[in-house]
Design a protein around this motif. Structure first.
Motif, PDB file in Angstrom:
ATOM      1  N   GLY B 272       0.829  -1.199   0.000  1.00  0.00           N
ATOM      2  CA  GLY B 272       0.000   0.000   0.000  1.00  0.00           C
ATOM      3  C   GLY B 272       0.861   1.246   0.000  1.00  0.00           C
ATOM      4  N   THR B 273       0.211   2.385  -0.063  1.00  0.00           N
ATOM      5  CA  THR B 273       0.974   3.639  -0.005  1.00  0.00           C
ATOM      6  C   THR B 273       1.558   3.882   1.372  1.00  0.00           C
ATOM      7  N   ASP B 274       1.052   3.173   2.362  1.00  0.00           N
ATOM      8  CA  ASP B 274       1.476   3.473   3.721  1.00  0.00           C
ATOM      9  C   ASP B 274       1.664   2.224   4.577  1.00  0.00           C
ATOM     10  N   GLY B 275       2.054   1.144   3.935  1.00  0.00           N
ATOM     11  CA  GLY B 275       2.263  -0.081   4.683  1.00  0.00           C
ATOM     12  C   GLY B 275       2.217  -1.279   3.766  1.00  0.00           C
ATOM     13  N   ARG B 293       5.254   3.871   6.123  1.00  0.00           N
ATOM     14  CA  ARG B 293       6.326   3.727   5.127  1.00  0.00           C
ATOM     15  C   ARG B 293       7.684   3.543   5.781  1.00  0.00           C
TER      16      ARG B 293
ATOM     17  N   ASP D 168      11.657   0.124  -1.660  1.00  0.00           N
ATOM     18  CA  ASP D 168      10.497   0.933  -1.265  1.00  0.00           C
ATOM     19  C   ASP D 168      10.755   2.435  -1.244  1.00  0.00           C
ATOM     20  N   ALA D 171       7.881   4.640  -2.343  1.00  0.00           N
ATOM     21  CA  ALA D 171       6.543   4.322  -1.837  1.00  0.00           C
ATOM     22  C   ALA D 171       5.751   5.579  -1.488  1.00  0.00           C
ATOM     23  N   ASP D 172       6.449   6.582  -1.050  1.00  0.00           N
ATOM     24  CA  ASP D 172       5.765   7.816  -0.646  1.00  0.00           C
ATOM     25  C   ASP D 172       5.173   8.518  -1.874  1.00  0.00           C
ATOM     26  N   PRO D 173       3.848   8.676  -1.926  1.00  0.00           N
ATOM     27  CA  PRO D 173       3.247   9.330  -3.096  1.00  0.00           C
ATOM     28  C   PRO D 173       3.686  10.789  -3.231  1.00  0.00           C
ATOM     29  N   GLN D 221       2.658   5.444  -9.490  1.00  0.00           N
ATOM     30  CA  GLN D 221       2.435   6.807  -9.013  1.00  0.00           C
ATOM     31  C   GLN D 221       2.678   7.732 -10.212  1.00  0.00           C
ATOM     32  N   ILE D 258       8.194   0.466  -4.948  1.00  0.00           N
ATOM     33  CA  ILE D 258       7.130   0.909  -4.039  1.00  0.00           C
ATOM     34  C   ILE D 258       6.694  -0.219  -3.110  1.00  0.00           C
ATOM     35  N   VAL D 260       6.667  -1.425   0.108  1.00  0.00           N
ATOM     36  CA  VAL D 260       6.931  -0.939   1.467  1.00  0.00           C
ATOM     37  C   VAL D 260       7.519  -2.047   2.356  1.00  0.00           C
ATOM     38  N   GLY D 261       8.581  -1.722   3.075  1.00  0.00           N
ATOM     39  CA  GLY D 261       9.202  -2.674   3.995  1.00  0.00           C
ATOM     40  C   GLY D 261      10.326  -3.480   3.372  1.00  0.00           C
ATOM     41  N   LYS D 263      13.799  -3.238   1.595  1.00  0.00           N
ATOM     42  CA  LYS D 263      14.847  -2.239   1.386  1.00  0.00           C
ATOM     43  C   LYS D 263      15.716  -2.584   0.192  1.00  0.00           C
TER      44      LYS D 263
END
Lengths: 384, 384, 384, 384
Positions: B272-275, B293, D168, D171-173, D221, D258, D260-261, D263
């Motif tokens: 997801g965008t945040d996890g 994130r 990731d 990942a931050d939009p 994104q 993207i 997340v988690g 690296k």
């Protein structure tokens, strides 16, 4: 002989709480999973509260409910009495049932202390029925496989065991005082509750006897909020022991109720001359096996039909739950009744564990000084 | 109203093989585990072979056995018909049961192809009873928790899913030919068998619909020993797909029956965008959750009473098995019958999966060219 | 001030074996990785064998080789003497270097026993130069992060530590006798070699002092093949201890050289009132952190620039090796020399570890009886 | 011949950023770790900014700094030119160095597109010096062991590969627009950056060639904040591909920035007819090996002296870092120069990867339609 053709063995469970529920699950499913075992009929659930017992009996699949455990064990249509009540009632109920000629299963702990346990062992020896103790973890398929591998020499000669049983439900310093934290009501803390399982596994996995014990009990949180203010905690919430066993085996033990993040982590590691085995109850379908001194730890998913206690369940890769251990335990008791062989763990197995627990406590009182348990053989054997 | 006071719903299971056994386990235990659900009575087990059916019925806890499924679904004391027969019989039996006014549960796959599935959806829409499909993995507590976390926004907006379902029972190049490896008898290979579960999870976890599909089916072992010499394998033993979904979500899928060392590895990963969330069916009591994130993957032992489908079972840290999913499924069907709400997965949910499976096959035939599924909405919705 | 503008500190390493090589790696790379530290020049490598020392010096990046350690420490262009010789030479060399006015780094163990260690502490106190001990694991980024988290209160108040250091290179019962297995040449077995690292970490992670010790040493393989037949092993190959610390903290320790399948498993677990931390040296880039009593274990990949000792290395996700700990250690010594602050671990830190090791041995001789270490404060502090 | 007796090969590195630093680390350490390789002398570090280059040269261990790369490659005392500049400079610099008669190492990617790569391959074929490409992951000991095991038949015939490379950092939009996210400046996104490593490993591990490609690139994104408002992202931030290879092998590929988690999760899984192998770069010292169809996944700690690239490092159980791969790469180049054999990966190896990357892009533009790469053999081979 097919199951349908055999007269079923009548079962009664005494106790309607957590363990009564787990054992009811076993009796409800044993016939479906293990059709080779003699059939069992769920006759009576006995409890103290009439309404709660009636409700539980209906829901859990029992034919009848009763609030009179003495009448229950006296019934002609009850062949097996399964004692799931609190520990301080075990001796009285089990001995009465044995004297009534029944086969008896007692949930662990066998008794509150070694004296009581010895009386139960004596009663079992004198009775016509069979007596079994409910260390259900012996029927975790992965642990049963571990025992099999050790017995078959897959890891060479055992040299050391690391055992820990870690939980975290007392981690909160503000968790309130309960009867479980008072010595007079609970008898013992983490050591008795968790250590008994771990010690039984040390004995089973190695096949050895404990000859010496050094131990330490600690109450890490010495005071907890009671109804009338702070109250002293009088049982251990963590304990450690170092055990010498026959065969030159050494074992370490650590139990804790304050190990944050560990929910039910019975962790066992066996080091042999030619391999090793590791297990964690939080991943109960897995066993980590290192074969040979140059081997690497392999993760075995213990769900193959060739693995212990698995043949009646599902295809490979379909995980079993904690409750399956009770189903296998029930099946083994039924098979033992049919064959007339002593089922394991026996009451004597429970007594052996109790003696080690007692020695840990005595050693702790003496600042860790080693308590000698002789050759580890049971008293009744030694004195004959 | 207590369970004891309610008239129980009569249940019949059609089919005595693996799935008949798993569903019988569910009906046998649902009342004990989930007393809040309406009570159910195990009336009839229907099978084709008289002896085997009678034996299974006795062993699995059924009141009666029958070899006449039509008579079984016609019985007044049967309210719920649970279809566990081979896939090619699902449509006929489910439609007949629906037309007889029964509530119907059909084990997956819903049907052999989308046409048949559409007829079943239509029958369900027209019938007075409820129709439910048995994607049991929706009731794995960890997967239900995953869905809940995604729905609650715990990982932000979903962007991508990685799905794989890996097994190894066809890894042996010399494993013999069977009816499961012939297109005319099996319909489909790894894609239909394993991919259907994975696609259902992609749809459930994201809450989105598939709009485009690119796929590849491969028969990695093109020939296997048959009774009269080598025989061509005519279904896929591995398949890959790339899915576009509504909401800008993308998903990848890989299924295999030749993945040595993987016994039952349904692996799901949601970014997801945040996890993020990750799951592996070989560790079905665990969910790996990355929150935020900058978060790290945390291993959640999904055995807390607050976790989905857990409240009726055991204390924290006591693992559930694969079979528990069927018990929760049965409870949810019973609750839906009581409330009158459509239980999920519905037949329409099964049809949606079937359409994606079909599109993967068509894309593979066209060398991977993307198949457009429009806005992914069901036909019946689009055409109204 | 840029590194180029500063006069570099001249370094000499004494010892050309494993540790001489590891420390040379540190001096060769410290300037590239940590340009903020004062520059160092690799002046002399001193060893006993002329050819081997010359060859090693050329290969490892040293300007000169020497077989005269006394001449080496006397050189004006040598500011830092780094002692990497066998343990029985540490005291003599370190004291001589301190008396010569040099800064001194001594690879662990500080000394063979507490008496020698005390003399070294005294010499360090009297000398103008700084004295540092090489417990390199303090600079494993994950362990440094663990210490930071504990110090910041991230897991609440520490209550218990579980420490183990498991290796398997003596698992083979037929592995031959060596000087390492004779008490007169090796001083100590697994306890001194592995236990010293583990005890240092217990002290560092908790920030507490040891007040009481119960221990057990065992020689699991009591005899090994020597050149003239079987020979008794006179050091421990496994050891266990139970430690009480200030602040009500308890720690367990287990070390073993016969733990098949464990190559270099320094395992640490810290339980706090509000969280927990776990580490395994075999996965040295990872730390498992449980935050809060309701938290779950999260796997932190300790490769972020914000993590300790990481800023000079590579981007996130790029693992560091065991050797990186020596580079960070060298940088910290150089920075301490610049600032004049006492680098840690100090010789006194080494002495504290030595006292616990000695107490474990004494307790073992007395059958596990607890040895009281008073308030755990160093003698020199207590007696003032 | 001992290292000391040989005239060292003079080395120059072009580029002072991340990769210049990593390659400098290699040249600084190669002699200490691998004394069997011919000696190398760190002559010149060339960069664009005078101050920064001088500072970096001093710090990283170079004898001289230069801002004139053409003069650097013309020097008589430079035998090896190591190109670590941004990708668009690779072709010009490498070809010039080859034409100047130098041995050349080029950090990946070889070139920006297949045309440029072909010119470099031609230049390498015509030059007297050797040309090597820097896919450093080939020298991760665990991956080199994986290749060795596959080549030795330890997992039977390879049938399928699963490859993923997950990061990731995007990942931050709201992560801002950069030159890396514009096609005109970056050439490619996740596919080129991460996919190139993964495809090289697919080719190396299987020893096969890619014959057909189906792919999908997605910009999950699509817009990011630029200095003057939202700006379109014109490279992929995730990509998927399905590859057919010679020998009936199939491979899947997924790359993402993207996830997340994750690296630095280069995950590889190889399924053979008689075993399997799995690897994750986040645990680069481990390889999971399943031996035999009935085997279980075993976790090999790849730190034994018998493992590839390990002999010069530390004892078993002492983890290596990511940077060790560059040291081994440098050693292999030096050995190739001494022996005159073509080092791998060659420029042609890089071209093969580039062709697959290009085909993934073309397939994506055509909606996933499979791109035929013939028999996968390099053009220059096919046309002769």
């Amino acid at each position: 002989m097919s199951a349908a053709a055999r007269r079923p063995l009548g079962v009664a469970v005494l106790g309607t709480a957590f363990m009564g529920r787990a054992h009811s699950h076993a009796w409800r499913n044993v016939g479906a999973v293990f059709p080779d075992a003699p059939p069992a009929a769920m006759r009576v659930l006995a409890g103290s509260d009439p309404d709660r017992t009636a409700d539980a009996a209906a829901r859990l699949g029992w034919a009848e409910a009763s609030t009179d455990w003495r009448a229950t064990i006296a019934r002609d249509d009850v062949d097996v009495v399964d004692v799931c009540t609190p520990g301080h009632l075990h001796a009285e109920m089990a001995i009465a049932a044995l004297e009534a000629g029944k086969h008896v299963l007692v949930e662990k702990p066998l008794a509150l202390d070694a004296d009581e346990a010895e009386r139960m062992v004596a009663a079992a020896a004198a009775a016509p029925g069979l007596a079994m103790l409910g260390f259900n973890y012996r029927r975790v398929p992965a642990l049963a496989l571990a025992r099999q591998l050790v017995a078959d020499g897959a890891i060479g000669r055992v040299r050391a065991v690391r055992a820990a049983y870690l939980q975290d439900w007392l981690a909160d310093p503000d968790a309130p005082m309960t009867w479980r934290l008072r010595a007079e009501t609970a008898g013992s803390g983490a050591l008795g509750d968790l250590g008994s399982h771990a010690i039984d596994q040390i004995l089973v996995l190695t096949g050895e006897r404990v000859t010496g014990v050094s131990g330490a009990l600690r109450t890490v949180q010495p005071e907890r909020p009671g109804p009338h203010g702070p109250e002293p905690v009088t049982v251990d919430d963590a304990a450690w022991a170092h055990l010498d066993l026959t065969g030159g085996v050494t074992a370490s033990l650590e139990v804790s109720r304050i190990a944050v993040g560990r929910k039910n982590a019975l962790q066992l590691e066996v080091h042999g001359t030619d391999g090793a085995i590791a297990f964690d109850l939080e991943r109960l379908n897995e066993l980590v096996v290192t074969r040979g001194r140059d081997g690497w730890p392999e993760r075995v998913l213990v769900t193959e039909p060739t693995h212990p206690h698995l043949d009646g369940w599902w295809p490979p890769g379909h995980a079993l739950g904690w409750d399956s251990t009770f189903v296998a335990q029930a099946a083994d008791l039924l098979r033992a009744i049919e064959s007339g062989e002593q089922p394991r763990p026996s009451f004597a197995d429970g007594l052996a564990v109790q003696r080690v627990l007692d020695a840990v406590g005595r050693s702790s009182q003496r600042g860790g000084t080693r308590i000698d348990l002789g050759d580890g053989a049971p008293t009744e054997t030694r004195t004959r």
